[in-house]
Design a protein around this motif. Sequence first.
Motif, short mmCIF file in Angstrom:
data_model
loop_
_atom_site.label_atom_id
_atom_site.label_comp_id
_atom_site.label_asym_id
_atom_site.label_seq_id
_atom_site.Cartn_x
_atom_site.Cartn_y
_atom_site.Cartn_z
N ASP A 9 4.98 8.03 3.17
CA ASP A 9 4.68 6.77 3.76
C ASP A 9 3.30 6.28 2.85
OD1 ASP A 9 4.33 4.47 4.87
OD2 ASP A 9 3.49 5.53 6.80
N PRO A 10 3.40 5.04 2.02
CA PRO A 10 2.45 4.42 1.28
C PRO A 10 1.27 4.16 2.18
CG PRO A 10 4.17 2.90 1.35
CD PRO A 10 4.74 4.40 1.80
N TYR A 36 -4.34 -4.54 -3.04
CA TYR A 36 -3.08 -3.76 -3.10
C TYR A 36 -1.88 -4.68 -2.79
CZ TYR A 36 0.18 -0.43 -0.96
OH TYR A 36 1.27 0.35 -0.70
N ILE A 41 -3.76 1.91 -6.16
CA ILE A 41 -2.80 2.44 -5.21
C ILE A 41 -1.42 1.90 -5.30
CG2 ILE A 41 -2.35 3.22 -2.82
CD1 ILE A 41 -5.52 3.20 -2.64
N ARG A 42 -1.65 0.71 -5.38
CA ARG A 42 -0.20 -0.05 -5.42
C ARG A 42 0.61 0.43 -6.83
NH1 ARG A 42 3.64 -2.76 -2.73
NH2 ARG A 42 2.14 -4.02 -1.71
N ASP A 90 -1.77 6.73 2.49
CA ASP A 90 -2.73 6.84 1.54
C ASP A 90 -3.60 5.76 1.88
OD1 ASP A 90 -2.08 8.71 -0.13
OD2 ASP A 90 -1.11 7.49 -1.71
N ALA A 115 7.27 6.45 -1.20
CA ALA A 115 6.79 6.01 -2.33
C ALA A 115 5.89 7.42 -2.87
CB ALA A 115 5.57 4.85 -1.93
N ILE A 132 3.28 8.92 -3.42
CA ILE A 132 1.55 9.05 -2.69
C ILE A 132 0.97 10.30 -3.26
CG2 ILE A 132 2.90 7.74 -0.41
CD1 ILE A 132 2.50 10.57 0.86
N HIS A 133 -0.35 9.79 -3.06
CA HIS A 133 -1.45 10.81 -3.34
C HIS A 133 -1.47 12.07 -2.45
CE1 HIS A 133 -5.38 12.88 -3.47
NE2 HIS A 133 -5.51 12.62 -4.86
N HIS A 156 2.15 3.61 -6.02
CA HIS A 156 3.12 3.41 -5.09
C HIS A 156 4.56 2.76 -5.41
CE1 HIS A 156 0.24 3.79 -1.21
NE2 HIS A 156 0.48 4.89 -2.12
N ASP A 157 4.13 2.11 -6.55
CA ASP A 157 5.45 1.30 -7.30
C ASP A 157 6.09 2.30 -8.34
OD1 ASP A 157 5.12 -0.80 -5.52
OD2 ASP A 157 3.94 -1.99 -6.99
N GLN A 200 6.60 12.65 -2.08
CA GLN A 200 7.41 11.16 -1.60
C GLN A 200 6.95 11.15 -0.32
OE1 GLN A 200 11.37 11.26 -1.89
NE2 GLN A 200 11.39 12.59 -3.92
#
Length: 250
Positions: free
Chosen positions: A177-178, A200, A88-89, A181, A146, A148-149, A92-93, A175
Amino acid sequence: MDEVEIVVAHSERTTLRVGDVFLKIDADQDRTSVEAEAMTLAPIPTPEVLWRRPPVLAISAVPGTALGRLGEPSTASAAAWAAAGAAIRTLHDAPLPPWPGQRVDDIRTELDTECRWLVDNDVLPAEVVGHNRRLAEAALRPWTPAFIHGDLQISHVFVDDDAVTGVIDWSEASQGDPLWDLATLTLGHAEHVDDLLAGYGGAVDREVISAWWSLRSLGAARWLIEHGFDPSSPGCEFAVLRSQMSVRAG
């Protein structure tokens, strides 16, 4: 011919499995377009898009087993949860996708509408709704967007031998809020937050994760009920809302 399995079916979309192929039929082809493109943009394992003939999207199965199911204990190891956090990190990056996502003011308006519906229709006690609405306010603050899924339910992350083998169902990618997720993945599985965050990395505001638990559970209830799902099942959304009654609103 392999047996046809109905994975999910409701008025908005249906997913069928035939052997190692999933056939997704969605009433909203914009969602399908987002899903197909998001899987090509995401820098983590995703299903392969085999073909698309509207309204059908055919994708491959991913190996491994789901990290867990909402309402059931997760049997995945701490290392598997940490691997999910690391994946996930990475997402998000990644560079932002082209879809802007929801604005805070719009989320707040929708949330207030859903809270009124829950109380007016005696779905939940007013004190449960009110307390969770106050908790949810902590999530409604500015954030750095970020990739995000957007719907990172625990059943959408597949692992094998403590490694992430695939993340499915990308139609809500945007796009955003991380922490949305992170909260979605740990909804009903608060005991695995530490393991997830170990993978994470970085500083994460756990109060905001908790706030998103309240917000997601309040906001999803009506949709779930109207589409044949039961948020009052053990360990599911209503159980999360009641467990949040012991959390102090900031």
